[in-house]
Design a protein around this motif. Structure first.
Motif, mmCIF file in Angstrom:
data_model
loop_
_atom_site.group_PDB
_atom_site.id
_atom_site.type_symbol
_atom_site.label_atom_id
_atom_site.label_comp_id
_atom_site.label_asym_id
_atom_site.label_seq_id
_atom_site.Cartn_x
_atom_site.Cartn_y
_atom_site.Cartn_z
ATOM 1 N N ASN A 74 -54.586 -12.343 -70.250
ATOM 2 C CA ASN A 74 -54.747 -10.925 -70.560
ATOM 3 C C ASN A 74 -54.566 -10.023 -69.344
ATOM 4 O OD1 ASN A 74 -55.346 -9.678 -73.209
ATOM 5 N ND2 ASN A 74 -56.705 -11.436 -73.414
ATOM 6 N N TYR A 75 -54.446 -10.607 -68.163
ATOM 7 C CA TYR A 75 -54.186 -9.759 -66.994
ATOM 8 C C TYR A 75 -52.885 -8.972 -67.200
ATOM 9 C CZ TYR A 75 -50.278 -12.467 -65.099
ATOM 10 O OH TYR A 75 -49.047 -13.053 -64.910
ATOM 11 N N VAL A 76 -51.903 -9.567 -67.941
ATOM 12 C CA VAL A 76 -50.615 -8.911 -68.152
ATOM 13 C C VAL A 76 -50.786 -7.600 -68.915
ATOM 14 C CG1 VAL A 76 -48.349 -9.159 -69.237
ATOM 15 C CG2 VAL A 76 -49.417 -11.118 -68.121
ATOM 16 N N ALA A 77 -51.669 -7.601 -69.899
ATOM 17 C CA ALA A 77 -51.835 -6.417 -70.739
ATOM 18 C C ALA A 77 -52.330 -5.213 -69.956
ATOM 19 C CB ALA A 77 -52.796 -6.731 -71.892
ATOM 20 N N PHE A 78 -53.041 -5.453 -68.853
ATOM 21 C CA PHE A 78 -53.682 -4.355 -68.138
ATOM 22 C C PHE A 78 -53.012 -4.025 -66.804
ATOM 23 C CE2 PHE A 78 -56.881 -6.318 -70.869
ATOM 24 C CZ PHE A 78 -57.199 -5.223 -71.656
ATOM 25 N N ILE A 79 -51.862 -4.639 -66.532
ATOM 26 C CA ILE A 79 -51.137 -4.312 -65.305
ATOM 27 C C ILE A 79 -50.716 -2.842 -65.261
ATOM 28 C CG2 ILE A 79 -48.882 -4.667 -64.214
ATOM 29 C CD1 ILE A 79 -49.379 -7.588 -64.183
ATOM 30 N N PRO A 80 -50.202 -2.248 -66.368
ATOM 31 C CA PRO A 80 -49.880 -0.806 -66.284
ATOM 32 C C PRO A 80 -51.072 0.052 -65.885
ATOM 33 C CG PRO A 80 -48.880 -1.765 -68.238
ATOM 34 C CD PRO A 80 -49.788 -2.818 -67.673
ATOM 35 N N ALA A 81 -52.250 -0.241 -66.445
ATOM 36 C CA ALA A 81 -53.446 0.533 -66.090
ATOM 37 C C ALA A 81 -53.852 0.261 -64.648
ATOM 38 C CB ALA A 81 -54.590 0.172 -67.035
ATOM 39 N N LEU A 82 -53.729 -0.993 -64.190
ATOM 40 C CA LEU A 82 -54.090 -1.330 -62.810
ATOM 41 C C LEU A 82 -53.212 -0.567 -61.824
ATOM 42 C CD1 LEU A 82 -55.845 -3.272 -60.996
ATOM 43 C CD2 LEU A 82 -53.883 -4.833 -61.056
ATOM 44 N N VAL A 83 -51.916 -0.558 -62.086
ATOM 45 C CA VAL A 83 -50.982 0.094 -61.162
ATOM 46 C C VAL A 83 -51.141 1.611 -61.190
ATOM 47 C CG1 VAL A 83 -48.531 0.541 -60.735
ATOM 48 C CG2 VAL A 83 -49.307 -1.777 -61.230
ATOM 49 N N LYS A 84 -51.220 2.183 -62.387
ATOM 50 C CA LYS A 84 -51.225 3.640 -62.495
ATOM 51 C C LYS A 84 -52.591 4.248 -62.241
ATOM 52 C CE LYS A 84 -47.366 4.108 -65.738
ATOM 53 N NZ LYS A 84 -46.919 4.721 -67.007
ATOM 54 N N ASP A 85 -53.633 3.619 -62.774
ATOM 55 C CA ASP A 85 -54.970 4.219 -62.700
ATOM 56 C C ASP A 85 -55.698 3.827 -61.426
ATOM 57 O OD1 ASP A 85 -56.946 5.863 -63.793
ATOM 58 O OD2 ASP A 85 -58.040 4.153 -64.582
ATOM 59 N N VAL A 86 -55.632 2.540 -61.046
ATOM 60 C CA VAL A 86 -56.375 2.065 -59.868
ATOM 61 C C VAL A 86 -55.618 2.356 -58.582
ATOM 62 C CG1 VAL A 86 -57.347 0.035 -58.721
ATOM 63 C CG2 VAL A 86 -57.551 0.282 -61.213
ATOM 64 N N GLY A 88 -52.725 4.251 -58.438
ATOM 65 C CA GLY A 88 -52.092 5.564 -58.475
ATOM 66 C C GLY A 88 -50.603 5.551 -58.234
ATOM 67 N N LEU A 89 -49.908 4.528 -58.749
ATOM 68 C CA LEU A 89 -48.472 4.377 -58.520
ATOM 69 C C LEU A 89 -47.698 4.574 -59.820
ATOM 70 C CD1 LEU A 89 -48.699 1.291 -56.132
ATOM 71 C CD2 LEU A 89 -48.344 3.684 -55.492
ATOM 72 N N SER A 90 -46.351 4.556 -59.744
ATOM 73 C CA SER A 90 -45.491 4.901 -60.871
ATOM 74 C C SER A 90 -45.050 3.652 -61.653
ATOM 75 C CB SER A 90 -44.249 5.637 -60.372
ATOM 76 O OG SER A 90 -43.479 4.776 -59.545
ATOM 77 N N ASN A 91 -44.241 3.894 -62.703
ATOM 78 C CA ASN A 91 -43.763 2.812 -63.568
ATOM 79 C C ASN A 91 -42.996 1.738 -62.809
ATOM 80 O OD1 ASN A 91 -44.847 3.986 -65.838
ATOM 81 N ND2 ASN A 91 -42.940 4.962 -66.484
ATOM 82 N N ALA A 105 -58.211 -7.272 -55.422
ATOM 83 C CA ALA A 105 -57.288 -6.837 -54.367
ATOM 84 C C ALA A 105 -57.520 -5.365 -54.025
ATOM 85 C CB ALA A 105 -55.848 -7.054 -54.806
ATOM 86 N N PRO A 106 -57.803 -5.046 -52.752
ATOM 87 C CA PRO A 106 -58.120 -3.657 -52.400
ATOM 88 C C PRO A 106 -56.897 -2.751 -52.307
ATOM 89 C CG PRO A 106 -58.227 -5.064 -50.452
ATOM 90 C CD PRO A 106 -57.969 -5.970 -51.622
ATOM 91 N N VAL A 107 -55.712 -3.334 -52.028
ATOM 92 C CA VAL A 107 -54.490 -2.535 -51.889
ATOM 93 C C VAL A 107 -53.375 -3.204 -52.680
ATOM 94 C CG1 VAL A 107 -55.117 -1.600 -49.627
ATOM 95 C CG2 VAL A 107 -53.839 -3.753 -49.767
ATOM 96 N N PHE A 108 -52.328 -2.456 -52.954
ATOM 97 C CA PHE A 108 -51.251 -2.949 -53.808
ATOM 98 C C PHE A 108 -50.537 -4.149 -53.187
ATOM 99 C CE2 PHE A 108 -46.837 -2.905 -55.345
ATOM 100 C CZ PHE A 108 -47.078 -2.999 -56.714
ATOM 101 N N ALA A 109 -50.334 -4.150 -51.867
ATOM 102 C CA ALA A 109 -49.629 -5.257 -51.212
ATOM 103 C C ALA A 109 -50.354 -6.579 -51.447
ATOM 104 C CB ALA A 109 -49.492 -4.980 -49.718
ATOM 105 N N LEU A 110 -51.678 -6.578 -51.348
ATOM 106 C CA LEU A 110 -52.439 -7.803 -51.599
ATOM 107 C C LEU A 110 -52.421 -8.167 -53.080
ATOM 108 C CD1 LEU A 110 -55.523 -7.351 -49.226
ATOM 109 C CD2 LEU A 110 -53.517 -8.819 -48.919
#
Length: 429
Positions: free
Chosen positions: A254-266, A268-271, A322-327
């Motif tokens: 289920n991690y896949v289902a929430f990747i858009p929310a993780l990237v955009k909401d946590v 703050g990045l784009s599609n 993961a605290p930052v996107f790179a990690l």
């Protein structure tokens, strides 16, 4: 000295070629190409579905609802798909299923391009895809086993997973890129996905029929489903594998289902970064699959499966923290590698313990875990809104790893009731 070098070079060449041995069979090669284009289409839609749901609602609950709808329809269809895989020509089942996938992709492209898309349309498309997958998955696995024989089941399944994960390397990023281009947008990306789905259908039509093995049953479909459940229940090692796999996939994937929310909401990045993160997972999966293709039929397959499952849960936990996107990219590469190992090996071991007449239904029971994954997405989406996305994802990883640990413990304390590995005629427990 030169002879020794030549011998070593020859052995290295044979080791590399052994990773692709199933592709030497022309019929399996057609099936593999069909899967490649089908998975390419589906992986594009997987990202587009999440992005479109978020754009329409900006709600984690809506993301969960879309995947929940997919899961419920797959839950209903998958047991019937297992019966169809055992009782109907496999190519016929695959062609019909792929035709539904074609219609779903093109239909969503049209409603988005014409600017009439609504959430309920996305839900209907998810339901149609869930039904199609419920029949497609068991038939494809059973067909592959028929085409290559039992001694190459592990290699064939791993190569099938390689085609799936290979498309995940660039399909999400490609879909995200198209969605971000004004000329294409989300609707145009859906139509491109539909084109790939049509190519998959063309390759399927070139496959052999995949005739039914054994006597044709006169029992009804529900009696056949009950027989498949009874078969798994009466073979304890197979039963334990199916149950543990259900929990690993239902929660961990289920991690896949929430990747858009993780990237955009946590973060703050784009599609585009959504596609990048999903591609990171696929890269890890592809790297492992090349190695695994040479070892999936070996004696250590069960041990590798357990290690992969525990690492998968741990990597999902690392992704959540993961605290930052790179990690997060590093963590998700580990998720992809471990998930590919666990999924390939659990399918291989289950098929190797099943007789020919029940392989489709055994695969359908394993695939129910993906229906559970879709169903769990709804409650997990609500949990994420209540306690935070990171906490919910961390719990997913903990449950997945715990299910593998529990499987090891139960296997060690259970009384011996081994079943035959039908590739080697040896007893496994």
């Amino acid at each position: 000295m030169l002879r020794g070098k030549a011998s070593a070079t020859g052995e290295a060449r044979r080791a590399r070629s052994s990773a692709f041995t199933s592709l030497r069979i022309p019929a399996y090669r057609q099936l593999w190409w069909a899967g490649l284009f089908s998975f390419l289409s589906v992986q594009m839609q997987f990202l587009l579905r999440g992005v479109l749901a978020w754009d329409l609602t900006e709600s984690e609950g809506a993301l969960g609802l879309v995947y929940f709808s997919f899961g419920v329809s797959m839950l209903i269809a998958t047991p019937l798909g297992g019966v169809a895989a055992d009782r109907l020509p496999n190519r016929r089942v695959l062609v019909v299923s792929q035709s539904v996938l074609v219609c779903g992709a093109i239909g969503m492209g049209i409603v988005v391009v014409t600017d009439v898309a609504q959430l309920w349309m996305l839900v209907i498309a998810a339901v149609a895809q869930g039904f199609a997958f419920g029949f497609y998955g068991p038939a494809r696995m059973a067909f592959a086993a028929k085409l290559v024989g039992r001694d190459q089941i592990g290699n064939a399944i791993t190569l099938s997973m390689l085609s799936l994960n290979g498309t995940r390397v660039f399909a999400p990023a490609f879909a995200g890129m198209l969605a971000g281009i004004a000329f294409f947008g989300i609707g145009g990306a859906y139509l491109v996905s539909g084109t790939f789905s049509v190519l998959a259908l063309v390759f399927l039509l070139r496959c052999p029929h995949g005739e039914v093995i054994g006597e044709v049953s006169t029992s009804g479909p529900f009696a056949e489903i009950a027989d498949g459940v009874r078969y798994v229940r009466e073979h304890a090692p197979l039963r334990r594998l199916v149950v543990s796999s259900f929990f690993v996939i239902m929660f961990g994937f289920n991690y896949v289902a929430f990747i858009p929310a993780l990237v955009k909401d946590v973060f703050g990045l784009s599609n585009g970064y959504v596609g990048l993160l999903m591609s990171g997972s696929a890269i890890g999966a592809v790297v492992v699959s090349f190695w695994l293709a040479r070892h999936a039929d070996g004696p250590n397959a069960r041990r590798l499966m357990i290690v992969s499952g525990v690492c998968f849960g741990g990597a999902v936990l690392a992704l959540a923290l993961a605290p930052v996107f790179a990690l997060a990219v590093v963590a998700v590469a580990g998720v992809g590698a471990a998930a590919a190992g666990y999924q390939s090996l659990s399918n291989t071991i289950a098929l190797s313990m099943s007789d020919d007449a029940h392989q489709g239904r055994v695969q359908s029971l394993l695939m129910l875990s993906f229906a559970g994954f879709g169903i769990a997405a709804g409650p997990l989406g609500l949990l994420a809104e209540a306690v935070g996305l990171r906490v919910a994802m961390a719990l997913m990883g903990v449950v997945a790893a715990s299910a593998c640990v529990a499987y090891v413990v139960i296997e060690r304390v259970a009384p011996f009731d081994g079943v035959v590995d039908r590739r080697t005629s040896s007893v496994v427990s």
